[in-house]
Motif scaffolding. Structure first.
Motif, PDB file in Angstrom:
ATOM      1  N   PRO A  56       0.823  -1.214   0.000  1.00 19.00           N
ATOM      2  CA  PRO A  56       0.000   0.000   0.000  1.00 19.00           C
ATOM      3  C   PRO A  56       0.853   1.258   0.000  1.00 19.00           C
ATOM      4  O   PRO A  56       1.926   1.299   0.616  1.00 19.00           O
ATOM      5  CB  PRO A  56      -0.809  -0.127   1.302  1.00 19.00           C
ATOM      6  N   ALA A  57       0.391   2.276  -0.701  1.00 22.57           N
ATOM      7  CA  ALA A  57       1.165   3.512  -0.858  1.00 22.57           C
ATOM      8  C   ALA A  57       1.541   4.134   0.481  1.00 22.57           C
ATOM      9  O   ALA A  57       2.646   4.678   0.636  1.00 22.57           O
ATOM     10  CB  ALA A  57       0.368   4.506  -1.704  1.00 22.57           C
ATOM     11  N   GLU A  58       0.635   4.046   1.455  1.00 22.24           N
ATOM     12  CA  GLU A  58       0.892   4.689   2.745  1.00 22.24           C
ATOM     13  C   GLU A  58       1.982   3.977   3.549  1.00 22.24           C
ATOM     14  O   GLU A  58       2.474   4.506   4.547  1.00 22.24           O
ATOM     15  CB  GLU A  58      -0.400   4.754   3.578  1.00 22.24           C
ATOM     16  N   GLU A  59       2.376   2.778   3.134  1.00 19.31           N
ATOM     17  CA  GLU A  59       3.418   2.040   3.855  1.00 19.31           C
ATOM     18  C   GLU A  59       4.786   2.111   3.173  1.00 19.31           C
ATOM     19  O   GLU A  59       5.783   1.648   3.729  1.00 19.31           O
ATOM     20  CB  GLU A  59       3.015   0.564   4.000  1.00 19.31           C
ATOM     21  N   ARG A  60       4.854   2.696   2.007  1.00 19.91           N
ATOM     22  CA  ARG A  60       6.088   2.638   1.229  1.00 19.91           C
ATOM     23  C   ARG A  60       7.219   3.453   1.832  1.00 19.91           C
ATOM     24  O   ARG A  60       8.388   3.126   1.650  1.00 19.91           O
ATOM     25  CB  ARG A  60       5.801   3.082  -0.208  1.00 19.91           C
ATOM     26  N   LEU A  61       6.892   4.506   2.558  1.00 16.25           N
ATOM     27  CA  LEU A  61       7.930   5.323   3.184  1.00 16.25           C
ATOM     28  C   LEU A  61       8.718   4.525   4.226  1.00 16.25           C
ATOM     29  O   LEU A  61       9.898   4.802   4.468  1.00 16.25           O
ATOM     30  CB  LEU A  61       7.311   6.569   3.820  1.00 16.25           C
ATOM     31  N   LYS A  62       8.064   3.512   4.834  1.00 12.82           N
ATOM     32  CA  LYS A  62       8.744   2.678   5.827  1.00 12.82           C
ATOM     33  C   LYS A  62       9.963   1.968   5.242  1.00 12.82           C
ATOM     34  O   LYS A  62      10.900   1.630   5.958  1.00 12.82           O
ATOM     35  CB  LYS A  62       7.776   1.620   6.378  1.00 12.82           C
ATOM     36  N   CYS A  63       9.938   1.741   3.941  1.00 16.59           N
ATOM     37  CA  CYS A  63      10.995   0.960   3.294  1.00 16.59           C
ATOM     38  C   CYS A  63      12.338   1.686   3.265  1.00 16.59           C
ATOM     39  O   CYS A  63      13.366   1.059   2.992  1.00 16.59           O
ATOM     40  CB  CYS A  63      10.573   0.580   1.873  1.00 16.59           C
ATOM     41  N   LYS A  64      12.341   2.973   3.537  1.00 14.34           N
ATOM     42  CA  LYS A  64      13.606   3.706   3.563  1.00 14.34           C
ATOM     43  C   LYS A  64      14.541   3.144   4.624  1.00 14.34           C
ATOM     44  O   LYS A  64      15.761   3.244   4.509  1.00 14.34           O
ATOM     45  CB  LYS A  64      13.361   5.202   3.794  1.00 14.34           C
ATOM     46  N   ASP A  65      13.964   2.519   5.662  1.00 15.66           N
ATOM     47  CA  ASP A  65      14.779   1.913   6.711  1.00 15.66           C
ATOM     48  C   ASP A  65      15.535   0.688   6.209  1.00 15.66           C
ATOM     49  O   ASP A  65      16.458   0.207   6.872  1.00 15.66           O
ATOM     50  CB  ASP A  65      13.901   1.502   7.900  1.00 15.66           C
ATOM     51  N   PHE A  66      15.138   0.172   5.050  1.00 17.24           N
ATOM     52  CA  PHE A  66      15.791  -1.018   4.495  1.00 17.24           C
ATOM     53  C   PHE A  66      16.843  -0.678   3.430  1.00 17.24           C
ATOM     54  O   PHE A  66      17.410  -1.573   2.822  1.00 17.24           O
ATOM     55  CB  PHE A  66      14.745  -1.947   3.877  1.00 17.24           C
ATOM     56  N   HIS A  67      17.111   0.599   3.216  1.00 21.56           N
ATOM     57  CA  HIS A  67      18.020   0.989   2.144  1.00 21.56           C
ATOM     58  C   HIS A  67      19.488   0.710   2.470  1.00 21.56           C
ATOM     59  O   HIS A  67      20.311   0.588   1.556  1.00 21.56           O
ATOM     60  CB  HIS A  67      17.840   2.463   1.804  1.00 21.56           C
ATOM     61  N   ARG A  68      19.817   0.586   3.738  1.00 23.11           N
ATOM     62  CA  ARG A  68      21.184   0.277   4.142  1.00 23.11           C
ATOM     63  C   ARG A  68      21.153  -0.662   5.337  1.00 23.11           C
ATOM     64  O   ARG A  68      20.139  -0.817   6.002  1.00 23.11           O
ATOM     65  CB  ARG A  68      21.964   1.550   4.499  1.00 23.11           C
ATOM     66  N   GLY A  69      22.298  -1.304   5.602  1.00 22.40           N
ATOM     67  CA  GLY A  69      22.391  -2.156   6.771  1.00 22.40           C
ATOM     68  C   GLY A  69      22.805  -3.575   6.441  1.00 22.40           C
ATOM     69  O   GLY A  69      23.191  -3.903   5.319  1.00 22.40           O
TER      70      GLY A  69
END
Length: 212
Positions: free
Chosen positions: A101-114
């Motif tokens: 869902p579009a409203e959850e996509r911003l959460k994925c920024k936490d997965f960009h590194r690590g």
């Protein structure tokens, strides 16, 4: 009789797809086939890995085993005198067209590194380090693999295969892999689907990745 029908169906189905959509798994389950290759490129000791196989339907498991026995290795002479694994995926059918869902996509920024690991038991020894523009995977049968990573959206990224250490995988260098996060389970784990985009007739693969 029921198992025979499963075997007949799966032998046809897996000729085109690397995954089967079913309704009796939560998200993704796998059947892992162990095998070895002798010095003539011939497979032997082919069997289901009971510990790593998470899909328990016996008919489908036997179908996977039969399909693998009837299939051919792409580069058998690059795999000689070693033991390997092949993985069959079973995915809940709701994810066939599922999108985050579009409203959850911003959460994925936490997965960009690590640092991350695959939840797939076949690859649970592999650890990936994700940086700004590189993803490096180490451990397991695959050795040290290097990818260029480019995030095209908060929940989508593309991997370019830069280096594959095994001779049998050298043909994968240059592959472009499109990855989409389709479900965020919590602040550490996501479900993805991926596909090679610069070659024809490539399969969609689903899996879970966890930040560690």
């Amino acid at each position: 009789m029921k198992n025979l029908l499963f075997i007949a169906f799966i032998s046809i189905f897996f000729s085109s797809f690397s995954q089967t959509f079913v309704d009796n798994v939560d998200r993704v389950a796998v059947v892992v086939i162990d095998y070895c290759v002798d010095d003539n490129g011939k497979r032997y000791d082919i069997k289901i890995n009971q510990e790593k196989s998470t899909y328990k339907n016996e008919g489908w498991r036997l179908g996977c085993l039969e399909h693998f026995k009837n299939a051919k290795l792409i580069y058998p002479m690059k795999m000689t005198n070693e033991c390997w694994q092949s993985v069959y995926y079973f995915v809940n059918s709701k994810y066939k067209t599922y999108e985050l869902p579009a409203e959850e996509r911003l959460k994925c920024k936490d997965f960009h590194r690590g640092k991350y690991k695959y939840e797939n038991p076949a690859y649970n020894e592999t650890i990936m380090n994700r940086r700004k523009n590189r993803q490096i995977e180490k451990g397991g049968l695959g050795g040290r693999q290097v990818y260029k990573i480019n995030w095209t959206d908060n929940h989508k990224y593309e991997l370019e295969t830069i280096k594959m250490p095994l001779e049998k995988d050298k043909h994968k260098e240059g592959n472009l892999i499109s990855v989409e996060i389709i479900e965020v389970l919590n602040d550490k784990t996501y479900l993805y689907k991926s596909q090679i985009t610069n070659k024809e007739d490539t399969n969609i693969v689903f899996g879970l990745i966890t930040k560690i």
